[in-house]
Design a protein around this motif. Structure first.
Motif, PDB file in Angstrom:
ATOM      1  N   ASP A   1      23.709  34.305  36.263  1.00 21.10           N
ATOM      2  CA  ASP A   1      24.602  34.548  37.375  1.00 21.10           C
ATOM      3  C   ASP A   1      26.112  35.296  36.698  1.00 21.10           C
ATOM      4  OD1 ASP A   1      22.766  33.953  39.372  1.00 21.10           O
ATOM      5  OD2 ASP A   1      23.453  31.839  39.561  1.00 21.10           O
ATOM      6  N   ARG A   2      26.416  34.296  35.811  1.00 24.32           N
ATOM      7  CA  ARG A   2      27.706  34.991  35.328  1.00 24.32           C
ATOM      8  C   ARG A   2      27.699  36.414  34.565  1.00 24.32           C
ATOM      9  NH1 ARG A   2      27.277  29.544  32.694  1.00 24.32           N
ATOM     10  NH2 ARG A   2      28.612  28.027  33.998  1.00 24.32           N
ATOM     11  N   LEU A   3      26.502  36.691  33.975  1.00 23.79           N
ATOM     12  CA  LEU A   3      26.175  37.889  33.271  1.00 23.79           C
ATOM     13  C   LEU A   3      25.996  39.119  34.277  1.00 23.79           C
ATOM     14  CD1 LEU A   3      23.568  37.385  30.634  1.00 23.79           C
ATOM     15  CD2 LEU A   3      25.998  38.101  30.169  1.00 23.79           C
ATOM     16  N   LEU A   4      25.485  38.593  35.558  1.00 21.49           N
ATOM     17  CA  LEU A   4      25.502  39.432  36.757  1.00 21.49           C
ATOM     18  C   LEU A   4      26.928  39.863  37.193  1.00 21.49           C
ATOM     19  CD1 LEU A   4      21.905  38.383  38.361  1.00 21.49           C
ATOM     20  CD2 LEU A   4      22.527  40.432  37.106  1.00 21.49           C
TER      21      LEU A   4
ATOM     22  N   ASP B   1      35.357  52.271  41.974  1.00 20.58           N
ATOM     23  CA  ASP B   1      37.058  52.280  41.955  1.00 20.58           C
ATOM     24  C   ASP B   1      37.276  51.979  40.597  1.00 20.58           C
ATOM     25  OD1 ASP B   1      37.049  52.623  44.661  1.00 20.58           O
ATOM     26  OD2 ASP B   1      36.738  50.789  45.064  1.00 20.58           O
ATOM     27  N   ARG B   2      36.727  51.053  39.897  1.00 16.74           N
ATOM     28  CA  ARG B   2      37.045  50.677  38.604  1.00 16.74           C
ATOM     29  C   ARG B   2      35.926  50.508  37.210  1.00 16.74           C
ATOM     30  NH1 ARG B   2      40.989  45.485  36.803  1.00 16.74           N
ATOM     31  NH2 ARG B   2      41.021  45.939  34.795  1.00 16.74           N
ATOM     32  N   PRO B   3      35.718  51.794  36.913  1.00 17.73           N
ATOM     33  CA  PRO B   3      34.556  51.785  36.325  1.00 17.73           C
ATOM     34  C   PRO B   3      34.673  51.387  34.722  1.00 17.73           C
ATOM     35  CG  PRO B   3      35.379  54.051  36.360  1.00 17.73           C
ATOM     36  CD  PRO B   3      36.152  52.887  37.256  1.00 17.73           C
ATOM     37  N   GLU B   4      35.797  50.998  34.252  1.00 15.39           N
ATOM     38  CA  GLU B   4      36.080  50.606  32.834  1.00 15.39           C
ATOM     39  C   GLU B   4      36.612  49.267  33.021  1.00 15.39           C
ATOM     40  OE1 GLU B   4      37.871  53.417  30.338  1.00 15.39           O
ATOM     41  OE2 GLU B   4      36.630  55.080  31.020  1.00 15.39           O
ATOM     42  N   TRP B   5      36.312  48.190  32.068  1.00 10.21           N
ATOM     43  CA  TRP B   5      36.890  47.107  31.861  1.00 10.21           C
ATOM     44  C   TRP B   5      37.180  46.650  30.469  1.00 10.21           C
ATOM     45  CZ3 TRP B   5      38.167  43.619  35.620  1.00 10.21           C
ATOM     46  CH2 TRP B   5      38.277  43.879  37.120  1.00 10.21           C
ATOM     47  N   THR B   6      37.961  45.910  30.246  1.00 11.66           N
ATOM     48  CA  THR B   6      38.328  45.216  28.752  1.00 11.66           C
ATOM     49  C   THR B   6      37.748  43.851  28.875  1.00 11.66           C
ATOM     50  OG1 THR B   6      40.521  44.555  29.341  1.00 11.66           O
ATOM     51  CG2 THR B   6      40.327  46.527  28.292  1.00 11.66           C
ATOM     52  N   VAL B   7      37.706  43.254  27.822  1.00  7.88           N
ATOM     53  CA  VAL B   7      37.071  41.985  27.917  1.00  7.88           C
ATOM     54  C   VAL B   7      38.233  40.901  28.335  1.00  7.88           C
ATOM     55  CG1 VAL B   7      36.728  39.764  26.299  1.00  7.88           C
ATOM     56  CG2 VAL B   7      35.573  42.251  25.738  1.00  7.88           C
ATOM     57  N   GLU B   8      39.386  41.315  28.015  1.00  8.73           N
ATOM     58  CA  GLU B   8      40.430  40.273  28.513  1.00  8.73           C
ATOM     59  C   GLU B   8      40.659  40.275  30.105  1.00  8.73           C
ATOM     60  OE1 GLU B   8      40.528  42.573  26.109  1.00  8.73           O
ATOM     61  OE2 GLU B   8      41.001  41.072  24.270  1.00  8.73           O
TER      62      GLU B   8
ATOM     63  N   GLY C   1      40.112  37.706  32.962  1.00  9.57           N
ATOM     64  CA  GLY C   1      41.166  37.176  33.976  1.00  9.57           C
ATOM     65  C   GLY C   1      40.335  37.146  35.330  1.00  9.57           C
ATOM     66  N   GLU C   2      39.784  38.237  35.600  1.00 12.52           N
ATOM     67  CA  GLU C   2      38.991  38.321  36.813  1.00 12.52           C
ATOM     68  C   GLU C   2      38.210  37.274  37.321  1.00 12.52           C
ATOM     69  OE1 GLU C   2      38.402  40.509  40.542  1.00 12.52           O
ATOM     70  OE2 GLU C   2      40.032  40.696  38.897  1.00 12.52           O
ATOM     71  N   LEU C   3      37.415  36.856  36.094  1.00  8.29           N
ATOM     72  CA  LEU C   3      36.136  36.005  36.322  1.00  8.29           C
ATOM     73  C   LEU C   3      36.789  34.608  36.088  1.00  8.29           C
ATOM     74  CD1 LEU C   3      33.421  38.031  34.625  1.00  8.29           C
ATOM     75  CD2 LEU C   3      33.815  37.643  37.112  1.00  8.29           C
ATOM     76  N   ALA C   4      38.013  34.411  35.606  1.00  6.67           N
ATOM     77  CA  ALA C   4      38.601  33.144  35.502  1.00  6.67           C
ATOM     78  C   ALA C   4      37.850  32.286  34.412  1.00  6.67           C
ATOM     79  CB  ALA C   4      38.615  32.102  36.775  1.00  6.67           C
ATOM     80  N   VAL C   5      37.381  33.140  33.303  1.00  8.87           N
ATOM     81  CA  VAL C   5      36.900  32.363  32.140  1.00  8.87           C
ATOM     82  C   VAL C   5      37.682  32.736  31.000  1.00  8.87           C
ATOM     83  CG1 VAL C   5      34.523  32.732  33.225  1.00  8.87           C
ATOM     84  CG2 VAL C   5      35.445  34.617  31.571  1.00  8.87           C
ATOM     85  N   SER C   6      37.229  32.055  29.676  1.00 10.81           N
ATOM     86  CA  SER C   6      38.040  32.189  28.517  1.00 10.81           C
ATOM     87  C   SER C   6      37.809  33.587  27.985  1.00 10.81           C
ATOM     88  CB  SER C   6      37.762  31.303  27.470  1.00 10.81           C
ATOM     89  OG  SER C   6      36.473  31.296  27.020  1.00 10.81           O
ATOM     90  N   ALA C   7      38.860  34.254  27.311  1.00  9.02           N
ATOM     91  CA  ALA C   7      38.231  35.529  26.540  1.00  9.02           C
ATOM     92  C   ALA C   7      37.127  35.455  25.609  1.00  9.02           C
ATOM     93  CB  ALA C   7      39.646  35.989  25.824  1.00  9.02           C
TER      94      ALA C   7
ATOM     95  N   TYR D   1      34.045  37.713  25.843  1.00  2.13           N
ATOM     96  CA  TYR D   1      33.439  38.300  25.059  1.00  2.13           C
ATOM     97  C   TYR D   1      32.020  38.281  24.645  1.00  2.13           C
ATOM     98  CZ  TYR D   1      32.717  40.172  20.108  1.00  2.13           C
ATOM     99  OH  TYR D   1      32.137  40.550  19.155  1.00  2.13           O
ATOM    100  N   ARG D   2      31.377  37.017  24.860  1.00  4.51           N
ATOM    101  CA  ARG D   2      30.116  36.713  24.677  1.00  4.51           C
ATOM    102  C   ARG D   2      29.268  37.320  25.542  1.00  4.51           C
ATOM    103  NH1 ARG D   2      30.760  31.530  24.569  1.00  4.51           N
ATOM    104  NH2 ARG D   2      29.967  30.969  26.731  1.00  4.51           N
ATOM    105  N   TYR D   3      29.596  37.418  26.887  1.00  9.56           N
ATOM    106  CA  TYR D   3      29.058  38.014  27.819  1.00  9.56           C
ATOM    107  C   TYR D   3      28.852  39.504  27.764  1.00  9.56           C
ATOM    108  CZ  TYR D   3      29.577  33.862  30.745  1.00  9.56           C
ATOM    109  OH  TYR D   3      29.616  32.272  31.131  1.00  9.56           O
ATOM    110  N   PHE D   4      29.878  40.285  27.158  1.00  9.09           N
ATOM    111  CA  PHE D   4      30.070  41.664  27.159  1.00  9.09           C
ATOM    112  C   PHE D   4      29.129  41.789  25.858  1.00  9.09           C
ATOM    113  CE2 PHE D   4      33.212  41.907  30.082  1.00  9.09           C
ATOM    114  CZ  PHE D   4      33.600  43.111  29.868  1.00  9.09           C
ATOM    115  N   LYS D   5      28.877  40.923  24.832  1.00  8.19           N
ATOM    116  CA  LYS D   5      28.283  41.071  23.745  1.00  8.19           C
ATOM    117  C   LYS D   5      26.778  41.246  24.048  1.00  8.19           C
ATOM    118  CE  LYS D   5      27.302  39.664  18.683  1.00  8.19           C
ATOM    119  NZ  LYS D   5      27.753  38.583  17.802  1.00  8.19           N
TER     120      LYS D   5
END
Length: 266
Positions: free
Chosen positions: A6-9, A18-25, A29-35, A39-43
């Motif tokens: 669910d978190r990956l989704l 409206d916002r096609p690009e995101w940084t890990v940071e 902040g948007e998902l209220a999780v640690s960086a 980063y692990r999800y992005f990887k």
């Protein structure tokens, strides 16, 4: 607690028009999780090709999405059943006509295929891949009319003001009466409701156990819309929708497809 899937989704769902690009940071902040967690999800998503790094530290949707879209275009039973039927149907009206195939997507409706007729065409509002409201336009309303009563009740409770603004009733009983009339007719029409320059006539497309999957709509220039054209197109659109269902059933192996589920926004 949501699962890791669910978190990956949730991360994947951040990437919108409206916002096609995101940084890990920013995602953290948007998902209220640690960086570190973000980063692990992005990887993991990058490894799967679902997102890709772009300029700077930003990411965007990746090539696996394109691969999946190609597979849908080649293998989706509804699309394979509908293409030839839609090509024939669009020839039944004068210049400026178009036929679109849409399907239910959570509490929205999304165009998955379109066939364009001859003549000049303004851009179609119901563009492929663009989620559209469930309460406006013939294309959406005929799907809405065939949703289970329990789902409709939840939709009305959560969207009473929007439903009233769309002319579908100010009370639950009024809402039900409007939808029952659509079901009895077998189609719905609208002129300038969503697309300001077009009128539309739409019929439902059903799957196994009469679960509504989507709709087939004929779009014509609003200036040419009248009762005579409606009377001509209504039986054609209804018959074409039934032909799509028949073609899907002919290619269905076990007929066990599940009923589409509507996610009602809270």
């Amino acid at each position: 607690m949501p699962s890791s899937g669910d978190r990956l989704l949730a991360v994947l769902g951040l990437f919108t028009m409206d916002r096609p690009e995101w940084t890990v940071e920013d995602a953290a902040g948007e998902l209220a999780v640690s960086a570190t967690t973000a980063y692990r999800y992005f990887k993991r998503l990058t490894r799967a090709g679902l997102i890709s790094p772009v300029s700077g530290a930003s990411y965007t949707l990746g090539p696996a999405i394109i691969q999946m879209d190609r597979q849908i275009q080649l293998c989706d039973p509804m699309l394979n059943a509908a293409r030839g039927i839609m090509t024939s149907l669009v020839q039944q009206a004068a210049e400026g006509g178009a036929v679109i195939l849409c399907r239910l997507f959570h509490d929205r409706v999304m165009c998955v295929h379109q066939e364009i007729g001859t003549g000049h065409q303004e851009p179609i509002v119901f563009q492929r891949g663009r989620p559209m409201p469930l309460f406006r336009g013939a294309t959406s309303k005929i799907i809405l009319a065939h949703l289970p009563n329990r789902t409709l009740k939840s939709l009305f409770t959560a969207n009473a003001e929007e439903i009233a603004a769309a002319g579908l009733g100010h009370s639950w009983d009024d809402f039900r009466r409007h939808l029952a009339a659509f079901r009895r007719a077998g189609y719905t029409t609208a002129a300038g409701d969503v697309d300001q320059v077009r009128a539309a006539i739409a019929a439902p497309v059903f799957g196994p156990r009469r679960a509504v999957l989507g709709s087939l709509s004929f779009l014509v220039p609003k200036a040419r819309w009248d009762d005579a054209l409606r009377a001509k197109l209504a039986p054609l659109v209804i018959a074409a929708a039934r032909d799509i269902e028949t073609a899907m059933q002919a290619g269905d192996v076990d007929g066990q497809a599940s009923r589409p589920r509507v996610r009602v926004a809270r």
